[in-house]
Design a protein around this motif. Structure first.
Motif, mmCIF file in Angstrom:
data_model
loop_
_atom_site.group_PDB
_atom_site.id
_atom_site.type_symbol
_atom_site.label_atom_id
_atom_site.label_comp_id
_atom_site.label_asym_id
_atom_site.label_seq_id
_atom_site.Cartn_x
_atom_site.Cartn_y
_atom_site.Cartn_z
ATOM 1 N N HIS A 190 0.870 -1.185 0.000
ATOM 2 C CA HIS A 190 0.000 0.000 0.000
ATOM 3 C C HIS A 190 0.900 1.227 0.000
ATOM 4 C CE1 HIS A 190 -3.623 2.365 0.727
ATOM 5 N NE2 HIS A 190 -2.928 3.053 1.619
ATOM 6 N N LYS A 191 0.784 2.024 -1.058
ATOM 7 C CA LYS A 191 1.679 3.164 -1.253
ATOM 8 C C LYS A 191 1.110 4.418 -0.622
ATOM 9 C CE LYS A 191 4.304 5.506 -4.898
ATOM 10 N NZ LYS A 191 3.965 6.866 -4.446
ATOM 11 N N ASP A 192 2.008 5.195 -0.021
ATOM 12 C CA ASP A 192 1.636 6.482 0.546
ATOM 13 C C ASP A 192 1.344 7.461 -0.580
ATOM 14 O OD1 ASP A 192 1.837 9.177 1.767
ATOM 15 O OD2 ASP A 192 2.387 8.041 3.548
ATOM 16 N N SER A 193 0.283 8.245 -0.421
ATOM 17 C CA SER A 193 -0.116 9.164 -1.485
ATOM 18 C C SER A 193 0.820 10.347 -1.628
ATOM 19 C CB SER A 193 -1.544 9.667 -1.224
ATOM 20 O OG SER A 193 -1.619 10.308 0.042
ATOM 21 N N GLN A 194 1.550 10.686 -0.573
ATOM 22 C CA GLN A 194 2.428 11.861 -0.619
ATOM 23 C C GLN A 194 3.898 11.480 -0.709
ATOM 24 O OE1 GLN A 194 1.409 14.191 2.817
ATOM 25 N NE2 GLN A 194 -0.658 14.688 2.088
ATOM 26 N N LEU A 195 4.315 10.515 0.082
ATOM 27 C CA LEU A 195 5.722 10.130 0.105
ATOM 28 C C LEU A 195 5.939 8.889 -0.756
ATOM 29 C CD1 LEU A 195 6.380 10.553 3.934
ATOM 30 C CD2 LEU A 195 6.818 12.211 2.111
ATOM 31 N N ASP A 196 7.173 8.681 -1.157
ATOM 32 C CA ASP A 196 7.530 7.509 -1.957
ATOM 33 C C ASP A 196 7.855 6.345 -1.032
ATOM 34 O OD1 ASP A 196 8.052 5.955 -4.161
ATOM 35 O OD2 ASP A 196 10.155 6.601 -4.313
ATOM 36 N N LEU A 197 6.915 6.033 -0.167
ATOM 37 C CA LEU A 197 7.070 4.940 0.787
ATOM 38 C C LEU A 197 5.891 3.990 0.652
ATOM 39 C CD1 LEU A 197 8.214 6.926 3.960
ATOM 40 C CD2 LEU A 197 9.663 5.640 2.396
ATOM 41 N N ALA A 198 6.098 2.746 1.051
ATOM 42 C CA ALA A 198 5.045 1.734 0.933
ATOM 43 C C ALA A 198 5.122 0.797 2.123
ATOM 44 C CB ALA A 198 5.181 0.962 -0.380
ATOM 45 N N ARG A 199 3.978 0.203 2.428
ATOM 46 C CA ARG A 199 3.890 -0.788 3.494
ATOM 47 C C ARG A 199 3.379 -2.102 2.909
ATOM 48 N NH1 ARG A 199 1.051 2.794 8.378
ATOM 49 N NH2 ARG A 199 2.849 4.169 8.758
ATOM 50 N N VAL A 257 9.712 -12.887 -8.208
ATOM 51 C CA VAL A 257 9.099 -11.909 -7.300
ATOM 52 C C VAL A 257 8.361 -10.872 -8.130
ATOM 53 C CG1 VAL A 257 9.446 -10.264 -5.429
ATOM 54 C CG2 VAL A 257 10.965 -12.226 -5.642
ATOM 55 N N ALA A 258 7.091 -10.665 -7.803
ATOM 56 C CA ALA A 258 6.287 -9.631 -8.434
ATOM 57 C C ALA A 258 5.675 -8.757 -7.344
ATOM 58 C CB ALA A 258 5.192 -10.246 -9.309
ATOM 59 N N PHE A 259 5.556 -7.468 -7.632
ATOM 60 C CA PHE A 259 4.996 -6.517 -6.674
ATOM 61 C C PHE A 259 3.679 -5.979 -7.229
ATOM 62 C CE2 PHE A 259 9.435 -6.691 -5.618
ATOM 63 C CZ PHE A 259 9.458 -6.612 -4.247
ATOM 64 N N GLU A 260 2.685 -5.898 -6.351
ATOM 65 C CA GLU A 260 1.346 -5.491 -6.755
ATOM 66 C C GLU A 260 0.813 -4.474 -5.752
ATOM 67 O OE1 GLU A 260 -3.060 -7.545 -6.940
ATOM 68 O OE2 GLU A 260 -1.304 -8.761 -7.474
ATOM 69 N N GLU A 261 0.397 -3.316 -6.268
ATOM 70 C CA GLU A 261 -0.163 -2.275 -5.401
ATOM 71 C C GLU A 261 -1.580 -2.659 -4.977
ATOM 72 O OE1 GLU A 261 -0.628 2.607 -5.237
ATOM 73 O OE2 GLU A 261 0.089 1.604 -7.058
ATOM 74 N N SER A 262 -1.904 -2.398 -3.724
ATOM 75 C CA SER A 262 -3.190 -2.792 -3.165
ATOM 76 C C SER A 262 -3.832 -1.608 -2.460
ATOM 77 C CB SER A 262 -3.004 -3.951 -2.182
ATOM 78 O OG SER A 262 -4.212 -4.270 -1.533
ATOM 79 N N ASP A 263 -5.172 -1.619 -2.447
ATOM 80 C CA ASP A 263 -5.923 -0.590 -1.735
ATOM 81 C C ASP A 263 -6.080 -0.907 -0.251
ATOM 82 O OD1 ASP A 263 -6.273 0.812 -4.104
ATOM 83 O OD2 ASP A 263 -8.140 -0.243 -4.592
#
Length: 511
Positions: A190-199, A257-263
């Motif tokens: 889950h990507k942060d909308s402002q910073l280039d960080l993800a969890r 390894v594949a990365f997938e953005e999630s809501d």
């Protein structure tokens, strides 16, 4: 007066500012309720996968990941484990699987292992027993998504992937064992909308059994495989040529390894793991059943209390006319129900142990309902239950001593020793024998000597002193008085013929 009001205003302003600063500091440093803080990853940050025990639904014996000849890292390091994890058999260690955040990998070669008769037999035994491999990334367990056939776009999750599978291949009538040596990981973030960080909010895998091919002789892990080549954009999508487990066979372990953005947000990442099969909890049915049970229990309790209260008042008023009054049914024994039983000491021990159990279960359920025993905190439930059992020894000693004094007992030290040692010693003896058998099977579920010493210390160092403290306090309290006077001479119970007892109601009472 003006100075006083000014000082009051300044004090209120200072207090409000301090409270606001504290709330802001708490909000900025807030953490997940179970005690696991979220971790942000920037692009290219290193993600280390940890391996856990091998588990099975057919047998209850867990095994360490490296009990099988998987690819090990340069140095195997054990992660810090709590008491509950050790008792559950968890063995969390590092692995050679290393990712970079949001940087996909394709056909990464780990190592090549040559099986011998012993290692091939071990793999076959684990496959026959339906063992699964468990891994962890950012405290999130690895799952295998399985689509349900009865519902469209419905997915259920299986914890861990199978070591391998057993079946027929290429028209052969013999059953053969195949190993899952290629793993396709999917890391959801889950990507942060402002910073280039993800969890990280998801960690999935699809296992494959692939007999890898390569040209020439094997040199090192940088060899290009013809069955899985990132340069030729050839990926593993099926197990058309599975890897058979046999003596003197080479097995090449690879992964993608594949990365997938999630809501899904980080705070809700465990919801997917905890959903029911039909994706809903029938809250109305649960509340309805609970209300019916409470209502019926309350009605029965009110009827019984009113009846007993009226009877007890009648007995206390007519103590001098006991011989003259005519009684029927169970009321004939009202003067004997509070007589101390034959084994009153054993009853006191049972009551104290029951109070200890009830207190442990009650507090555990309260903490679980508040979210402190989340599944993200592995071993937290067992650790909490163990420590609560130890500290509830205070109430066990108190309850047993109060009941013992009610039975006109005088040697409270004897009843305290029985309460502190009878049930725990039986459980510890059974636990010690079972642990010796598990240790003989070389299972990771065997409790090491250090943990065994810690359990003994909790028993003798904390539980036993608390039981003595509770017994001392309880025995100092005044004895509980019986609500009904007990007859000095026990009533004779008429002998009944075996299998020929009759119940008749009438003026003569119950016979």
């Amino acid at each position: 007066m003006a100075r006083g009001s000014l000082a009051l205003k300044l004090g209120v302003s200072f207090t409000s500012s301090s409270l606001l600063l504290l709330l802001l500091a708490y909000h900025s440093c807030s953490f997940y309720l179970p005690g696991v803080a979220p971790q942000d990853f920037s692009t290219g940050a290193e993600l280390k996968v940890k391996v856990n025990k091998l588990t099975s639904t057919k047998t209850q014996l867990p095994y360490s990941y490296y009990s099988l000849p998987y690819c090990p890292p340069e140095h195997i390091v054990d992660s810090a484990e709590n008491l509950g994890e050790v008792l559950r058999g968890d063995r969390i260690e590092n692995s050679p699987y290393v990712f970079q955040m949001r940087e996909p990998l394709q056909c990464k070669v780990l190592c090549r292992r040559t099986l011998n008769a012993k290692t091939a037999k071990e793999f076959k035994e684990r496959i026959d027993d339906d063992y699964r491999v468990n891994m962890i990334l950012d405290n999130l367990p690895l799952v295998v998504p399985i689509r349900r056939s009865d519902q469209e776009n419905a997915v259920v999750y299986q914890h861990g992937f199978h070591v391998g599978l057993k079946g027929q291949y290429a028209g052969s009538e013999d059953l053969k064992h195949f190993i899952h040596n290629h793993l396709t990981f999917t890391v959801k973030y889950h990507k942060d909308s402002q910073l280039d960080l993800a969890r990280i909010v998801g960690f999935e895998v699809k296992p494959f059994s692939v007999k890898h091919q390569y040209d020439g002789e094997w040199k090192n892990e940088n060899m290009r495989l013809t069955t899985c080549d990132p340069h030729a954009r050839r990926a593993v999508t099926s197990s058309d040529s599975p890897q058979v487990i046999e003596d003197k066979k080479d097995v090449i372990f690879t992964y993608d390894v594949a990365f997938e953005e999630s809501d899904v947000k980080w705070a809700s990442r465990w919801d997917t793991y905890l959903l029911m099969a039909d994706d809903q909890i029938h809250w109305f049915s649960v509340v309805n059943s609970l209300m019916i049970v409470l209502f019926l229990s309350g009605m029965v309790a009110m009827i019984m209390l009113r009846t007993l209260y009226r009877d007890i008042s009648k007995y206390n008023q007519l103590e001098t006319q006991e011989e003259a009054q005519e009684e029927t049914g169970w009321k004939l024994v009202h003067g004997d129900v509070f007589r101390p039983p034959t084994n009153s000491d054993l009853l006191c021990v049972y009551v104290g142990t029951g109070v200890q159990f009830f207190g442990m279960i009650l507090v555990t359920m309260i903490f679980a309902a508040l979210g402190f025993l989340s599944p993200s905190n592995r071993g937290g439930l067992m650790t909490a239950m163990l420590f609560l059992w130890v500290f509830m020894g205070l109430f066990a000693g108190y309850a047993s001593a109060r009941l013992y004094k009610m039975f006109k007992g005088t040697q409270w030290e004897k009843i305290t020793l029985k309460t502190a040692f009878m049930f725990p010693s039986i459980v510890f003896a059974i636990f010690f024998v079972l642990n010796a058998l598990i240790w003989g099977e070389k299972s990771s579920g065997a409790v090491p000597f250090g943990t065994m010493f810690a359990l003994v210390f909790l028993w003798f160092g904390i539980s036993v002193p608390l039981v003595f403290t509770g017994s001392y306090i309880g025995f100092k309290k005044p004895a509980i008085e019986d609500p009904v006077k007990t007859n000095k001479i026990p009533r004779q119970i008429p002998e009944q013929a075996c299998c020929a007892a009759r119940t008749t109601f009438g003026g003569g009472g119950l016979t």
